[in-house]
Design an enzyme around this catalytic site. Structure first.
Site, PDB file in Angstrom:
ATOM      1  N   GLY A  41      45.099  -7.777 -61.450  1.00 57.42           N
ATOM      2  CA  GLY A  41      45.383  -6.429 -60.971  1.00 57.42           C
ATOM      3  C   GLY A  41      46.565  -5.807 -61.679  1.00 57.42           C
ATOM      4  O   GLY A  41      46.506  -4.672 -62.166  1.00 57.42           O
ATOM      5  N   GLY A 217      31.817  -7.684 -78.951  1.00 58.28           N
ATOM      6  CA  GLY A 217      31.815  -6.361 -78.344  1.00 58.28           C
ATOM      7  C   GLY A 217      31.294  -6.392 -76.925  1.00 58.28           C
ATOM      8  O   GLY A 217      31.641  -7.288 -76.148  1.00 58.28           O
ATOM      9  N   ASP A 244      41.316  -7.821 -69.314  1.00 54.36           N
ATOM     10  CA  ASP A 244      42.010  -6.857 -68.456  1.00 54.36           C
ATOM     11  C   ASP A 244      42.209  -5.533 -69.182  1.00 54.36           C
ATOM     12  O   ASP A 244      42.068  -4.457 -68.590  1.00 54.36           O
ATOM     13  CB  ASP A 244      43.354  -7.427 -68.011  1.00 54.36           C
ATOM     14  CG  ASP A 244      43.204  -8.617 -67.075  1.00 54.36           C
ATOM     15  OD1 ASP A 244      42.198  -8.668 -66.343  1.00 54.36           O
ATOM     16  OD2 ASP A 244      44.085  -9.497 -67.073  1.00 54.36           O
TER      17      ASP A 244
END
Length: 297
Positions: A41, A217, A244
């Site tokens: 997060g 990719g 992330d």
């Protein structure tokens, strides 16, 4: 400016570098120690803020020595910390030993396990005004579900990054605007065999999928057949945090349309691996645009 809400984990990563791993019961002298801010997060919030988004973080920290630095580190990156709750006990930690290019990790969720649906509910106003919500699975599943339902009620799209993966009800997945797994995570979500062709898995998913494939990719499917976005040719220094960065960039650029968002997310993730550390390589918009101009893929 894209307005994002990130619901997820914040950790203090405690990293020891040694020549080898200790044997059971052995005390070993290490070479180097460093503490760095992490958690999916927190990483995604920082990456999105560096890309120019207005970011609000919904998370929990402990009342220990790590809590204030973790919160202040996010604030220094321009992330709004208004909805970061302080709870009793330790903040989330990851104890990491690195030896010969391999690592051993023990994660203690700490405060992340105390992030509740009530914390998300208190932030309904900021969710309602967001362009998108980004959530991962290093927090309790009931909080993930609450995020999906609250955002759905506010008609705000949710990007679910299902990591670490575990099976989820199809009803929850249908509440997500997009899920962003890798092949293993998608198979786990669907209760399928990870050896099944990833394109077949994407077709079976009950919601649109953006599937990450590392240096190859990404593949994406909203309807019809999956489409491919090639990766970018860069010198890899450290791949930590690339996923992330991809998720954050995808959320930031989603308003430009799915294919463009995936392309820019691949470019941002590629840039992130060219420098050390999960957050050390997270790029700014000008860097993404420069890479896109240099490499037409």
């Amino acid at each position: 400016m894209t307005r994002l809400v990130v619901v997820g984990s914040i950790n203090m990563d405690l990293v020891t570098v040694a020549a080898r791993f200790p044997a059971p019961g052995e005390t070993l002298i290490g070479d180097r120690f460093v503490s760095v801010h992490g958690g999916k997060g927190g990483n995604q919030a920082v990456a999105a803020a560096r890309l120019g988004a207005e970011v609000h973080m919904i998370a929990a920290i402990g009342d220990d020595a790590f809590g204030d630095p973790l919160r202040d580190g996010l604030a220094s990156e321009g992330v709004s910390i208004e909805h970061i709750a302080r709870v009793e006990g330790s903040s989330g930690t990851a104890s990491i030993t690195v030896a010969n290019g391999e690592n051993e990790i023990v994660v203690v969720p700490g405060a992340n396990a105390q992030l509740t649906p009530a914390h998300v509910s208190k932030a309904q106003q900021v969710i309602a005004s967001a362009d998108a919500v980004l959530v991962q699975m290093e927090i309790p599943l009931e909080t993930v579900e609450a995020t999906l339902r609250i955002a759905d009620a506010q008609r705000v799209p949710v990007i679910l990054n299902p990591a670490p993966a575990q099976p989820l009800p199809s009803e929850w997945l249908r509440l997500a605007r997009y899920i962003t797994p890798n092949q293993h995570e998608l198979a786990t979500l669907l209760g399928a065999d990870a050896s099944e062709d990833f394109r077949s898995l994407m077709r079976r998913a009950p919601c649109p999928v953006v599937l990450t494939r590392g240096g190859e990719g990404a593949w994406f499917r909203e309807e019809g057949e999956p489409q491919h976005q090639a990766g970018f040719d860069v010198e890899v220094v450290d791949s930590t945090g690339a996923g992330d960065t991809f998720n954050a960039a995808f959320a930031v650029y989603l308003h430009e349309g799915l294919p463009i968002a995936v392309r820019k997310a691949c470019a941002a993730a590629a840039l992130s691996v060219t420098r050390l550390g999960a957050r050390g390589g997270m790029p700014h918009p000008a860097e993404v645009e420069a890479l896109l101009a240099r490499q037409r893929v």
